[in-house]
Scaffold this motif. Sequence first.
Motif, PDB file in Angstrom:
ATOM      1  N   ALA A  71    -145.910 115.457  19.650  1.00 32.61           N
ATOM      2  CA  ALA A  71    -146.372 114.363  19.011  1.00 32.61           C
ATOM      3  C   ALA A  71    -146.817 113.078  19.534  1.00 32.61           C
ATOM      4  CB  ALA A  71    -145.300 113.775  17.948  1.00 32.61           C
ATOM      5  N   SER A  72    -145.846 112.943  20.859  1.00 36.26           N
ATOM      6  CA  SER A  72    -146.527 111.907  21.823  1.00 36.26           C
ATOM      7  C   SER A  72    -147.000 112.680  22.956  1.00 36.26           C
ATOM      8  CB  SER A  72    -145.054 111.012  22.252  1.00 36.26           C
ATOM      9  OG  SER A  72    -144.324 111.718  23.061  1.00 36.26           O
ATOM     10  N   ARG A  73    -148.174 112.996  22.716  1.00 37.43           N
ATOM     11  CA  ARG A  73    -148.782 113.994  23.769  1.00 37.43           C
ATOM     12  C   ARG A  73    -149.515 113.229  25.012  1.00 37.43           C
ATOM     13  NH1 ARG A  73    -150.236 116.751  19.020  1.00 37.43           N
ATOM     14  NH2 ARG A  73    -152.080 115.658  18.911  1.00 37.43           N
ATOM     15  N   GLY A  74    -149.466 113.663  26.057  1.00 37.38           N
ATOM     16  CA  GLY A  74    -150.207 113.071  27.164  1.00 37.38           C
ATOM     17  C   GLY A  74    -151.770 113.257  27.137  1.00 37.38           C
ATOM     18  N   ALA A  80    -142.604 107.591  18.387  1.00 32.57           N
ATOM     19  CA  ALA A  80    -143.374 108.302  17.452  1.00 32.57           C
ATOM     20  C   ALA A  80    -142.441 109.552  16.699  1.00 32.57           C
ATOM     21  CB  ALA A  80    -144.492 109.009  18.504  1.00 32.57           C
ATOM     22  N   HIS A  81    -141.318 109.636  17.087  1.00 32.52           N
ATOM     23  CA  HIS A  81    -140.561 110.684  16.337  1.00 32.52           C
ATOM     24  C   HIS A  81    -139.826 109.983  15.249  1.00 32.52           C
ATOM     25  CE1 HIS A  81    -140.723 112.894  20.504  1.00 32.52           C
ATOM     26  NE2 HIS A  81    -141.810 112.917  19.697  1.00 32.52           N
ATOM     27  N   ALA A  82    -139.554 108.681  14.899  1.00 26.50           N
ATOM     28  CA  ALA A  82    -138.894 107.958  14.250  1.00 26.50           C
ATOM     29  C   ALA A  82    -139.444 106.893  13.611  1.00 26.50           C
ATOM     30  CB  ALA A  82    -137.694 107.735  14.867  1.00 26.50           C
ATOM     31  N   VAL A 122    -138.460 102.580  22.537  1.00 28.10           N
ATOM     32  CA  VAL A 122    -137.965 103.583  23.319  1.00 28.10           C
ATOM     33  C   VAL A 122    -138.095 104.968  22.632  1.00 28.10           C
ATOM     34  CG1 VAL A 122    -136.137 104.370  24.560  1.00 28.10           C
ATOM     35  CG2 VAL A 122    -136.898 102.208  25.080  1.00 28.10           C
ATOM     36  N   GLN A 123    -138.545 106.073  23.031  1.00 28.36           N
ATOM     37  CA  GLN A 123    -138.562 107.067  22.388  1.00 28.36           C
ATOM     38  C   GLN A 123    -137.218 108.050  21.929  1.00 28.36           C
ATOM     39  OE1 GLN A 123    -142.133 110.038  22.321  1.00 28.36           O
ATOM     40  NE2 GLN A 123    -140.724 111.362  23.470  1.00 28.36           N
ATOM     41  N   ASP A 124    -136.816 108.219  23.081  1.00 29.13           N
ATOM     42  CA  ASP A 124    -135.453 108.990  23.193  1.00 29.13           C
ATOM     43  C   ASP A 124    -134.048 108.279  23.917  1.00 29.13           C
ATOM     44  OD1 ASP A 124    -136.809 111.315  22.314  1.00 29.13           O
ATOM     45  OD2 ASP A 124    -137.187 112.023  24.471  1.00 29.13           O
ATOM     46  N   PHE A 125    -132.844 108.250  23.183  1.00 31.08           N
ATOM     47  CA  PHE A 125    -131.876 107.855  23.924  1.00 31.08           C
ATOM     48  C   PHE A 125    -130.960 108.937  23.908  1.00 31.08           C
ATOM     49  CE2 PHE A 125    -133.805 104.130  21.674  1.00 31.08           C
ATOM     50  CZ  PHE A 125    -133.591 103.051  22.460  1.00 31.08           C
ATOM     51  N   ILE A 172    -134.655 107.970  33.714  1.00 33.41           N
ATOM     52  CA  ILE A 172    -135.681 107.519  33.045  1.00 33.41           C
ATOM     53  C   ILE A 172    -136.828 108.122  32.885  1.00 33.41           C
ATOM     54  CG2 ILE A 172    -137.006 105.236  32.135  1.00 33.41           C
ATOM     55  CD1 ILE A 172    -134.706 103.527  33.198  1.00 33.41           C
ATOM     56  N   GLU A 173    -137.469 108.502  31.816  1.00 39.49           N
ATOM     57  CA  GLU A 173    -138.829 109.352  31.901  1.00 39.49           C
ATOM     58  C   GLU A 173    -140.127 108.427  31.419  1.00 39.49           C
ATOM     59  OE1 GLU A 173    -138.188 112.829  29.684  1.00 39.49           O
ATOM     60  OE2 GLU A 173    -140.272 112.884  28.774  1.00 39.49           O
ATOM     61  N   ASP A 174    -141.067 108.559  32.144  1.00 33.65           N
ATOM     62  CA  ASP A 174    -142.361 107.775  31.605  1.00 33.65           C
ATOM     63  C   ASP A 174    -141.980 106.275  31.445  1.00 33.65           C
ATOM     64  OD1 ASP A 174    -143.972 109.865  31.943  1.00 33.65           O
ATOM     65  OD2 ASP A 174    -144.091 110.240  29.866  1.00 33.65           O
ATOM     66  N   GLY A 208    -141.625 112.063  35.013  1.00 39.77           N
ATOM     67  CA  GLY A 208    -143.059 112.166  34.744  1.00 39.77           C
ATOM     68  C   GLY A 208    -143.125 113.225  33.826  1.00 39.77           C
ATOM     69  N   ASP A 209    -143.752 112.628  32.663  1.00 43.98           N
ATOM     70  CA  ASP A 209    -143.770 113.741  31.286  1.00 43.98           C
ATOM     71  C   ASP A 209    -145.375 113.582  31.125  1.00 43.98           C
ATOM     72  OD1 ASP A 209    -144.126 115.106  29.205  1.00 43.98           O
ATOM     73  OD2 ASP A 209    -143.094 113.654  28.003  1.00 43.98           O
ATOM     74  N   ASP A 210    -145.835 112.577  30.325  1.00 43.54           N
ATOM     75  CA  ASP A 210    -147.048 112.181  30.133  1.00 43.54           C
ATOM     76  C   ASP A 210    -148.038 111.961  31.381  1.00 43.54           C
ATOM     77  OD1 ASP A 210    -146.532 112.566  27.649  1.00 43.54           O
ATOM     78  OD2 ASP A 210    -146.644 110.482  26.721  1.00 43.54           O
ATOM     79  N   ALA A 242    -139.936 116.066  37.365  1.00 43.08           N
ATOM     80  CA  ALA A 242    -141.097 116.337  36.740  1.00 43.08           C
ATOM     81  C   ALA A 242    -140.466 117.203  35.481  1.00 43.08           C
ATOM     82  CB  ALA A 242    -141.922 117.234  37.454  1.00 43.08           C
ATOM     83  N   LEU A 243    -141.047 116.770  34.262  1.00 45.65           N
ATOM     84  CA  LEU A 243    -140.489 117.453  33.100  1.00 45.65           C
ATOM     85  C   LEU A 243    -141.962 118.575  32.954  1.00 45.65           C
ATOM     86  CD1 LEU A 243    -138.594 116.651  30.928  1.00 45.65           C
ATOM     87  CD2 LEU A 243    -140.564 116.102  29.396  1.00 45.65           C
ATOM     88  N   ILE A 244    -141.094 119.805  32.470  1.00 46.32           N
ATOM     89  CA  ILE A 244    -141.954 120.932  32.618  1.00 46.32           C
ATOM     90  C   ILE A 244    -142.016 121.515  31.181  1.00 46.32           C
ATOM     91  CG2 ILE A 244    -142.350 123.392  33.597  1.00 46.32           C
ATOM     92  CD1 ILE A 244    -142.430 121.172  35.522  1.00 46.32           C
ATOM     93  N   LYS A 245    -143.368 121.404  30.683  1.00 46.48           N
ATOM     94  CA  LYS A 245    -143.590 121.920  29.224  1.00 46.48           C
ATOM     95  C   LYS A 245    -144.635 122.859  29.528  1.00 46.48           C
ATOM     96  CE  LYS A 245    -142.630 117.477  26.965  1.00 46.48           C
ATOM     97  NZ  LYS A 245    -143.286 116.018  26.310  1.00 46.48           N
ATOM     98  N   VAL A 246    -144.381 124.036  28.916  1.00 45.56           N
ATOM     99  CA  VAL A 246    -145.450 125.116  29.322  1.00 45.56           C
ATOM    100  C   VAL A 246    -146.628 125.014  28.500  1.00 45.56           C
ATOM    101  CG1 VAL A 246    -145.867 127.701  29.347  1.00 45.56           C
ATOM    102  CG2 VAL A 246    -143.506 126.819  29.785  1.00 45.56           C
ATOM    103  N   ALA A 260    -138.556 121.206  25.715  1.00 45.02           N
ATOM    104  CA  ALA A 260    -139.187 121.521  24.511  1.00 45.02           C
ATOM    105  C   ALA A 260    -140.036 120.224  24.167  1.00 45.02           C
ATOM    106  CB  ALA A 260    -137.870 121.599  23.535  1.00 45.02           C
ATOM    107  N   ARG A 261    -140.787 120.530  22.856  1.00 52.33           N
ATOM    108  CA  ARG A 261    -141.786 119.657  22.094  1.00 52.33           C
ATOM    109  C   ARG A 261    -140.719 118.967  21.025  1.00 52.33           C
ATOM    110  NH1 ARG A 261    -146.303 118.921  25.083  1.00 52.33           N
ATOM    111  NH2 ARG A 261    -146.328 116.991  23.981  1.00 52.33           N
ATOM    112  N   SER A 262    -141.344 117.987  20.380  1.00 48.20           N
ATOM    113  CA  SER A 262    -140.876 117.474  19.216  1.00 48.20           C
ATOM    114  C   SER A 262    -141.105 118.462  17.950  1.00 48.20           C
ATOM    115  CB  SER A 262    -141.530 116.096  18.909  1.00 48.20           C
ATOM    116  OG  SER A 262    -142.834 116.061  18.779  1.00 48.20           O
ATOM    117  N   GLY A 263    -142.409 119.019  18.098  1.00 46.82           N
ATOM    118  CA  GLY A 263    -142.285 120.154  17.002  1.00 46.82           C
ATOM    119  C   GLY A 263    -142.064 121.348  17.595  1.00 46.82           C
TER     120      GLY A 263
HETATM  121  P1  PGA Z   1    -143.547 115.176  22.072  1.00 49.20           P
HETATM  122  O1  PGA Z   1    -142.328 114.514  23.013  1.00 49.20           O
HETATM  123  O2  PGA Z   1    -142.734 116.502  22.105  1.00 49.20           O
HETATM  124  O3  PGA Z   1    -143.746 114.638  20.965  1.00 49.20           O
HETATM  125  O4  PGA Z   1    -144.710 115.085  23.086  1.00 49.20           O
HETATM  126  C1  PGA Z   1    -141.467 114.797  23.762  1.00 49.20           C
HETATM  127  C2  PGA Z   1    -141.389 114.056  25.235  1.00 49.20           C
HETATM  128  O5  PGA Z   1    -141.998 112.679  24.971  1.00 49.20           O
HETATM  129  O6  PGA Z   1    -140.683 114.415  25.803  1.00 49.20           O
END
Ligand code: PGA
Length: 425
Positions: free
Chosen positions: A39-42, A151-153, A159-162, A281-283, A308-310, A331-335, A362-365
């Motif tokens: 949902a919060s895509r780079g 973006a998830h709430a 801040v997105q994730d605590f 701390i991410e991003d 670093g994610d986005d 580095a966050l690794i999202k396939v 994982a992703r938020s979806g």
């Molecule tokens: P996203 O968020 O899957 O909605 O992009 C996850 C994250 O930012 O780590």
Amino acid sequence: EIRAVHARQVWDSRGRPTVEAEVALAGGASGRAIAPAGASRGEHEAVELRDGGEGFGGQGVDLAVANVCGPIASALAGADASDQAAIDARLIELDGTANKARLGGNALVAVSLAVLQAAAAAEGLPLWRHLAAGAPVRLPLPEVQIFGGGAHAGRRTDVQDFMIMAPHAGSLRRALEITAAVYRAAGALMAERGPLAGVADEGGWWPAFDSNEAALEALTAAIERAGFRPGEDVFISLDIAASEFGRGGRYRLALDGRGLGSEAMVEMLAGWTRAYPILSIEDPAGQDDPAGMAAATRSFGDRVQVIGDDFLVTSAERVRAAAMAGAANAALIKVNQAGTVSEAKAALDAAKAAHWGTIVSARSGESEDVAIAHLAVGWDAGQIKVGSFARSERMAKWNELLRIEEALGADAVFAGADALPVRPL
Ligand code: PGA
Ligand code: ZN
């Protein structure tokens, strides 16, 4: 040898359509995978192909499914499923765009992962064992969301994730027991203090806070209430997801009613790292603010993991550039950000080469697909981020890790603090 590639539309954890791919091999083995969705895509990640138009709010995946059943299936027929690099190179070539826009990152990632699953099945091995290929592996240190925001709430917090981390837990099983206690304590605390609006997209509690710091204070209190010492047993990890509220080095904190430049933003976060037991701390800065990422790393990267994610979007090239610039230390690794298994592995390897932390995420979806638990172990990433400790698309991953830990038996090693690029106290 690949005999057939098929796809269908299934549903993700937000009730949106997504792509499931199935790959059948000539020998009878098969593999299956479901594309997750952010949902919060780079800006620079592989793009999901969505149908647009009226149906499902434009989120349909008929085009992506058709791409799998048509051109992708034809291109992969007869290919060797055990040669993941060749499979992924073929997919990238067939798509022909820099961001997977033609065939769809969602189509490609589902097929790439399904081929990987089929190859493991052909060997009769669980995926993590297939990936490890005999090399030593560790159970990853979990990063688990307690409060959801951004973006998830409904943007209740900027801040997105605590999240919390328990690097000294000793085992994955114990780390999850600690997590469960803190998650429960946080829910009880928020129920007492006032409006608690259910759970956010990734299962974290979704309370109303007056400020971002109020959430940090509540999380610290929840850790204590659960019987743990903040900053000793249990630490805080944040995903600022700064690209969601910052552009060109200007940040707008809606909750705190503040506008900040890049330097002031880093200054504020540095203050948080001194006031609260923050380990990661991410991003901390936006995807278009490499100077902010570098300033954050200089400011607190010696004691706090800076992810670093986005900013990196699971790109080996971006990881290498950021390592040169000192603009993160993990580095966050999202396939699905990369679009294929091989590209994601290359980004992970680039981060390891820089002696960075690596976190399979994982992703938020999400869905019931538990492949990321296997990737985190099989690639020995050291860390994993799955979302919170509720909702079965999240719990499925934690539970799969418990099965892997049990299968390893006496050989099970918990990565714990060793997985971090910094030393927790
Ligand atoms: P996203 O968020 O899957 O909605 O992009 C996850 C994250 O930012 O780590
Ligand atoms: Zn993130």
